[in-house]
Scaffold this active site. Structure first.
Site, short mmCIF file in Angstrom:
data_model
loop_
_atom_site.label_atom_id
_atom_site.label_comp_id
_atom_site.label_asym_id
_atom_site.label_seq_id
_atom_site.Cartn_x
_atom_site.Cartn_y
_atom_site.Cartn_z
N GLY A 207 111.21 47.30 97.32
CA GLY A 207 110.48 46.04 97.39
C GLY A 207 109.57 45.77 96.22
N GLU B 214 112.79 53.46 96.92
CA GLU B 214 114.11 52.82 96.84
C GLU B 214 114.06 51.48 96.14
OE1 GLU B 214 114.51 52.42 101.13
OE2 GLU B 214 115.64 54.27 101.21
N PRO B 215 113.76 51.45 94.84
CA PRO B 215 113.75 50.16 94.15
C PRO B 215 115.16 49.62 93.93
CG PRO B 215 113.34 51.93 92.58
CD PRO B 215 113.41 52.57 93.93
N ARG C 265 115.77 45.59 93.24
CA ARG C 265 115.46 44.48 92.33
C ARG C 265 114.75 44.97 91.07
NH1 ARG C 265 114.43 39.61 94.71
NH2 ARG C 265 114.13 40.75 96.65
N TYR D 40 116.80 30.94 99.75
CA TYR D 40 115.36 30.97 100.01
C TYR D 40 114.51 30.37 98.90
CZ TYR D 40 117.00 35.89 99.31
OH TYR D 40 117.68 37.02 98.95
N CYS E 255 129.70 21.44 96.12
CA CYS E 255 129.53 20.19 96.86
C CYS E 255 128.45 20.32 97.92
CB CYS E 255 130.85 19.77 97.48
SG CYS E 255 131.91 19.05 96.25
N GLU E 256 127.21 20.52 97.46
CA GLU E 256 126.05 20.64 98.31
C GLU E 256 124.88 20.05 97.53
OE1 GLU E 256 125.75 22.26 101.36
OE2 GLU E 256 127.87 22.85 101.34
N TYR F 167 120.77 40.80 93.28
CA TYR F 167 121.17 39.83 94.31
C TYR F 167 121.81 38.59 93.69
CZ TYR F 167 118.15 43.10 96.67
OH TYR F 167 117.58 44.27 97.12
C1 LIG Z 1 116.68 45.90 100.39
C2 LIG Z 1 116.14 47.26 100.55
C3 LIG Z 1 115.62 47.95 99.46
C4 LIG Z 1 115.52 47.35 98.08
O1 LIG Z 1 114.70 46.23 98.05
P1 LIG Z 1 114.26 45.63 96.62
O2 LIG Z 1 113.38 44.48 96.99
O3 LIG Z 1 115.51 45.19 95.95
O4 LIG Z 1 113.58 46.72 95.89
C5 LIG Z 1 115.20 49.25 99.66
N1 LIG Z 1 115.27 49.84 100.87
C6 LIG Z 1 115.76 49.20 101.95
C7 LIG Z 1 115.83 49.92 103.24
C8 LIG Z 1 116.20 47.90 101.83
O5 LIG Z 1 116.68 47.27 102.91
#
Ligand SMILES: *Cc1c(COP(=O)(O)O)cnc(C)c1O
Length: 435
Positions: A249, A291-292, A294, A335, A362-363, A391
């Site tokens: 995140g 867990e990066p 993005r 979003y 076509c939106e 993404y």
């Molecule tokens: C989506 C997700 C991530 C990665 O999120 P980012 O915003 O891309 O860093 C990491 N862990 C879990 C469990 C996720 O669902």
């Protein structure tokens, strides 16, 4: 506008470049729309996380959340950089195996893992399964019993924190489809059940509270709640976790308004909080996993489009239409995500107008950027939209029967197509005529 600290530069021809490669030439060679990654930026993003843990002398795994952009070449690069890997489906696991990612560095996520997915993960002896719910425990126990195997798991828990844009709210009822509820007894029940099974080794807890976070306060609050539970399990059952996984995140810059915390600063805050909590409950500091997704892929990628039709609604708006849209970048339609861009072939010219960049689906909602300052635009100009590396391709779709674009990696002045452009034969390949 390309400022000095922008990840992409302008070359002597006044063109935008990536990895030392002229993007106008790339558009000519490979066609548009085209995803382009500067591989050195991917590597640098990985290193910022891994180096910081190393400097702090902390045991850690940095797992790339491959849902952000899963392709064999991408997984090869992050693997070279020493990253672990998160997968959430059979397809992502298959891609990881095809990329020769060591199985012990693969973690499987998901709120509805199928028997087939769990079997594949267990057959391949992947490093860790992040257990999400009671149904999954049933499936895992069945497979382990039949196969006489053992596995390592983390328990995904919902600490009852929601990220609400840039703020966090504590929610009593913890309304999430993911994980075991930390406060209503479900996490305890799952913990005891997993611990009773001698084929299952519970390594620790996992929490991921949201995406595009600009500050550490959310994950820090989560860590505090996880340690409350660990304190109880330690006292009550003598449990000492090997691992605490605080999820992904980490936010990135999409527009000039975005000001994310630097990755090293983010990691330092997480590490010092975990060390303090562990000391307070008198257990050794667990390995810290993050867990990066993005943050690894996002700013390393951009999308090139060719400008086509232009339309002015007098006194209201100038539209420029490009040869892609919500098929290659779903996020604005999904979003209201905001992006910035420049004309790659006029990157050093001053901006003279504000346009809206329309996709070709076509939106009416297929607008990639609502307000983008640009130099004078003409058909056949090449528009580069920044920060599409996460993404983007992974959410690409066949709406309006568009073929998916190619992906090109650029590094040290060289470029290589790492995902080929789909043909229209690809688009209809699963269709069967009705006899
Ligand atoms: C989506 C997700 C991530 C990665 O999120 P980012 O915003 O891309 O860093 C990491 N862990 C879990 C469990 C996720 O669902």
């Amino acid at each position: 506008m390309i400022t000095d600290n922008h990840p992409f530069k302008i070359n002597e021809a006044g063109h935008l470049e990536a990895g030392g490669v002229d993007l106008v030439n790339l558009a000519e060679t490979y066609g548009t729309p085209l995803y382009v990654y500067d591989v050195s930026i991917i590597r640098d993003n990985c290193r910022q996380f891994i180096q910081t843990f190393k400097e702090l002398g902390v045991q850690a795994q940095v797992a790339y959340a491959s849902k952000a952009f899963s392709a064999i070449a991408m997984l090869q690069v992050v693997n070279q950089e020493g990253m672990s890997l998160d997968v959430v489906s059979k397809g992502e696991l298959y891609t990881a195996l095809q990329a020769d990612v060591p199985v012990n560095k693969i973690h499987l996520h998901g709120n509805n893992k199928s028997l087939e997915e769990l079997t594949m993960a267990i057959d391949h002896d992947i490093g860790c399964i992040v257990v999400d719910n009671f149904y999954e425990i049933d499936l895992i126990e069945r497979i382990l019993h039949d196969k006489h195997k053992t596995i390592h798991v983390l328990m995904r828990v919902t600490p009852g924190i929601e990220s609400n844009t840039h703020q966090y709210i504590m929610t009593g009822n913890e309304d999430s489809k993911f994980g075991f509820n930390l406060s209503n007894g479900q996490a305890d029940q799952a913990f005891l059940r997993l611990r009773r099974n001698s084929r299952i080794h519970v390594k620790g807890l996992h929490s991921h509270i949201g995406s595009q976070l600009f500050e550490s306060d959310g994950p820090l609050l989560a860590a505090q709640l996880l340690f409350q539970k660990l304190d109880y399990w330690h006292t009550e059952y003598g449990f000492i976790p090997d691992v605490l996984n605080l999820g992904g995140g980490f936010g990135i810059r999409y527009t000039a308004e975005d000001e994310p915390l630097s990755y090293p600063a983010f990691v330092k805050e997480l590490v010092s909080a975990v060390q303090q909590h562990a000391a307070a409950i008198e257990i050794p500091t667990p390995e810290i996993w993050i867990e990066p997704g993005r943050a690894i892929a996002g700013n390393a990628g951009l999308t090139l489009y060719t400008v086509g039709a232009m339309k002015t609604v007098p006194g209201v708006r100038h539209y420029i239409s490009v040869d892609g849209g919500m098929t290659d970048n779903l996020r604005p339609a999904l979003y209201q995500a905001a992006y910035e861009g420049v004309l790659a072939n006029k990157a050093s010219l001053p901006n003279v107008q504000t346009v809206s960049v329309a996709g070709k689906c076509c939106e009416s909602g297929d607008i990639l950027i609502w307000n983008l300052p640009l130099p004078a635009v003409e058909p056949n100009d090449i528009l580069a939209v920044f920060s599409t590396g996460a993404y983007g391709y992974s959410m690409a779709n066949h709406y309006n029967r568009f073929a998916k674009p190619a992906v090109v990696f650029a590094e040290n002045g060289k470029s290589q197509e790492v995902v080929r452009r789909e043909t229209y034969e690809d688009v209809v390949k699963n269709d069967r005529s009705y006899e």
